[in-house]
Design an enzyme around this catalytic site. Structure first.
Site, mmCIF file in Angstrom:
data_model
loop_
_atom_site.group_PDB
_atom_site.id
_atom_site.type_symbol
_atom_site.label_atom_id
_atom_site.label_comp_id
_atom_site.label_asym_id
_atom_site.label_seq_id
_atom_site.Cartn_x
_atom_site.Cartn_y
_atom_site.Cartn_z
ATOM 1 C CG HIS A 95 -1.861 -0.762 0.942
ATOM 2 N ND1 HIS A 95 -3.650 -0.473 1.402
ATOM 3 C CD2 HIS A 95 -1.889 -1.667 0.112
ATOM 4 C CE1 HIS A 95 -4.096 -1.473 1.129
ATOM 5 N NE2 HIS A 95 -3.577 -2.586 0.997
ATOM 6 C CG HIS A 263 -4.601 -11.245 -2.640
ATOM 7 N ND1 HIS A 263 -6.151 -11.183 -3.774
ATOM 8 C CD2 HIS A 263 -4.415 -10.642 -1.803
ATOM 9 C CE1 HIS A 263 -6.538 -10.076 -4.025
ATOM 10 N NE2 HIS A 263 -5.254 -9.480 -2.552
#
Length: 720
Positions: A95, A263
């Site tokens: 992020h 993920h």
């Protein structure tokens, strides 16, 4: 007793005695703060601090070992999922870096901006404040030898290594900022996670998203994991994913690799009531000491943590790098369901017990894995599915592509390899790093200048070509600039702002000089600008030599990613008084944005505009703002005219003004908003008045040259 007795002795209101800022009272006033945001007064390390020197002292193996230890050293105040902080650290790094966008090069992890608002309080960054706080003991130990910016990105890379991925490399070199970045436009919405429709001309056409934005909603890094505007539809989500990742410099294969690789480890958190979370870090009480989203009602940590609202792991073994993501996607049917926090997510039908991930605290308990709408897009979109199938069949290939894509994600905004530091910098030159062949320094500079001066090229042509070559530089991601002389290559040679006919004519004179003298074309172009300025200064009665540092190289077409250079095309240039078309943003705001990207201050902007006007560098040869009768002479006439009260300015169009002589009504000069700005804005007028003074003729020339050299050398990282 005094009437003032008992009153607070502090004068409230930092910018006015009424407590309101100037922008509150005069909202149309041009705010120059964008050019002053990183004033050295905010930096506690002092002007003499050199981060590269500190990096030389850093014990990199020890730092990496400490980070490896941190990954499995679960702390009671914020326990690690399955005893491993890898997923949390990867999300933090991701992020930090993932806010980068190619349109203006802003965002990314290169400045440590995640420590400040708005990023530290974005809804998509919930609980990343905990990750940074977990890193504090390591930052404390190594001090200024490692920046927060480097540490935030390195933590994710080490996390992947600790879980079994062979990474592609890592480079140090990111310098911290010490104040929020006010130059980055994140969107016009007034609330977090507002419906994304306002960002698009049509929500069904992701390519119509407003530039320079890349994320689909205010407060998100990429796309809404629950679907477009929270409504599940994997194919629509796929279209948004494709556009968003493209705006962050990723192709389809890189997009699938990053989605799957991100993920493969860690989990999403939504096992609780999001309404019980306290305010974000910027809104929280003093007692929270910079932490946000605290749950003081129920447990709120471990298995009960709430971050995104989605709940569960994507894979069976979330602390291990493997191919489990694709195994689950392709071997089970998936149905839409709800998390305990009420978020939409996909869960497998009739999954085997052994394929379920265990609870983060109790390995005897197993739960369903889950997928987001973006994950389902990886098998519903035909192009993404083909790539996913390839990765599933060839895990080693997947690991290699992901490692490279992760390196690109975390280094895209760092700039060329000249900005890299450390033992793990890959030797391979990557096309997205904008590689440039090394240039020579042992040629005769005086000979080159003599040959340039002997051509029939005008002062305007010499200065304009050098400027156009250098003006593409943007400090946001260290791309562009004069080094490489890419102005002679596609796509730059054909950009409208570069006036291809004039450019070709100038290059036809300069390229033979480079060949004859052994200098690079890049150096000759910059020297040509210097020769033009020296001629212009001489014409104004000032003898000067413009400083020059040789060593620029010439990039080749093979070293140039044509598509990736498209966002660097100038669509306006206030220095050359040009707009490609009319925009909703005013010319003066566009000028400030360009100056900030180039690293210029307000005084430098002022002196450059004034000098380039009188030299005659306007695009297309227009006379707007050329407030002199001696075009080609580096005089301070631009500033003198702006402060001369015997003339009257009148508007004759949306972006056109006439200067009339009230005695006979004749038009003396014409101007645009980018000219009159300098006489209208009170701060800029103060600079104008300095340069208009009778004793400032030489100061003006010297200041112009200093600002010019700064622009020409902006991309010379070897000189820093």
């Amino acid at each position: 007793m005094s009437a003032d007795a008992g009153k607070c002795p502090v004068v409230h209101g930092a910018q006015s005695t009424t407590g309101e800022s100037n922008m509150h009272w005069w909202p149309k006033s041009l705010n120059l703060d964008i050019l002053h945001q990183h004033d050295t007064k905010t930096n506690p390390l002092g002007q003499d601090f050199n981060y590269r020197d500190e990096l030389e002292k850093l014990d990199i193996p020890a730092l990496k070992k400490d980070l490896q230890t941190l990954m499995t050293d679960s702390q009671e105040w914020w326990p690690a999922d399955w005893g491993h902080y890898g997923g949390l650290m990867i999300r933090m790094s991701w992020h930090a870096a993932g806010s980068y966008r190619t349109a203006d090069g802003r965002g990314g992890g290169g400045t440590g901006n995640q420590r400040f608002a708005p990023l530290n309080s974005w809804p998509d960054n919930v609980n990343l404040d905990k990750a940074r706080r977990l890193l504090w003991p390591i930052k404390k130990k190594y001090g200024n030898r490692v920046s927060w910016a480097d540490l935030l990105v390195l933590a994710g890379t080490i996390a992947y290594e600790s879980m079994g991925l062979k990474t592609f490399g890592f480079a140090f070199g990111r310098e911290d900022i010490w104040h929020p970045e006010i130059d980055t436009y994140w969107g016009s919405e007034k609330q977090w996670l507002a419906p994304s429709d306002s960002r698009y001309e049509s929500i069904d056409k992701p390519e119509t998203m407003e530039n320079p934005l890349a994320a689909v909603q205010m407060g998100l890094i990429y796309v809404n994991p629950e679907g477009v505007n929270g409504i599940s539809d994997p194919l629509k989500t796929a279209a948004q994913v494709r556009e968003t990742f493209a705006r962050m410099a990723m192709n389809d294969e890189e997009t699938v690799a990053l989605t799957a690789g991100g993920h493969t480890v860690g989990k999403a958190h939504g096992n609780g009531d999001a309404k019980l979370l306290g305010p974000d870090p910027e809104s929280a009480e003093l007692s929270e000491q910079g932490l946000g989203w605290m749950n003081h009602t129920t447990r709120g940590i471990g298995r009960d943590t709430v971050s995104s609202g989605i709940e569960g792991a994507w894979t069976t073994h979330p602390t291990k790098w493997d191919n489990g993501y694709f195994y689950l996607l392709f071997n089970y049917e998936w149905e839409l369901s709800k998390s305990p926090a009420g978020a939409s997510q996909w869960e497998p039908i009739n999954i085997k017990e052994e394929d379920k991930p265990v609870d983060v605290e109790n390995p005897s308990i197993r739960y369903n894995p889950m997928m987001t709408d973006a994950d389902m897009a990886m098998i519903k979109d035909p192009a993404y599915r083909e790539i996913s199938e390839r990765f599933y069949k060839d895990p080693e290939y997947f690991s290699e592509i992901f490692a490279r894509a992760w390196f690109k994600l975390t280094h895209r905004d760092l700039g060329p390899k000249a900005c890299y530091f450390g033992p793990d910098v890959p030797q391979e030159d990557l096309i997205w790093q904008d590689p440039i062949s090394a240039g020579k320094t042992n040629y005769d500079i005086a000979e080159v200048k003599t040959k340039i001066a002997a051509t029939k090229l005008s002062v305007s042509e010499l200065v304009t070509t050098a400027w156009d070559s250098a003006r593409t530089f943007r400090g946001s991601d260290n791309r562009g600039g004069a080094n490489g002389a890419r102005i002679r290559l596609a796509p730059q040679k054909d950009w409208l702002g570069n006036e291809s006919e004039r450019l070709a004519r100038v290059l036809s004179e300069l390229e033979p000089i480079a060949l004859e003298t052994g200098a690079s074309i890049a150096d000759v172009i910059v020297l040509a600008g210097n020769v033009g300025i020296e001629k212009a200064a001489h014409a104004a009665g000032v003898t000067v030599t413009v400083p020059f540092s040789p060593g620029r190289g010439d990039a080749t077409s093979d070293e140039t990613d044509v598509e990736s250079f498209a966002p660097l095309e100038p669509i306006h240039d206030g220095f050359r008084n040009w707009l490609k078309k009319d925009y909703t943003v005013t010319p003066e705001e566009l000028l400030l944005d360009r100056c900030q990207l180039m690293g210029l201050t307000a005084p430098e902007m002022s002196v450059l505009v004034g000098g380039m006007r009188v030299i005659g560098t306007n695009h297309g040869g227009t006379r707007h703002g050329v407030f002199t009768q001696n075009v080609g002479s580096l005089t301070n006439d631009f500033f003198i005219t702006l402060t001369d009260m015997k003339y009257v300015w009148e508007s004759v169009g949306e972006n056109l003004y006439n200067l009339r002589d009230p005695k006979n009504g004749s038009v003396v000069y014409t101007a645009t908003r980018a000219d009159l700005l300098f006489g209208s804005n009170s701060i800029l007028r103060a600079y104008v008045e300095v340069y208009a003074q009778d004793d400032s003729k030489e100061k003006f020339v010297n200041d112009f040259i200093a600002a010019w050299v700064k622009v020409m050398n902006a991309d010379r990282f070897d000189l820093r």
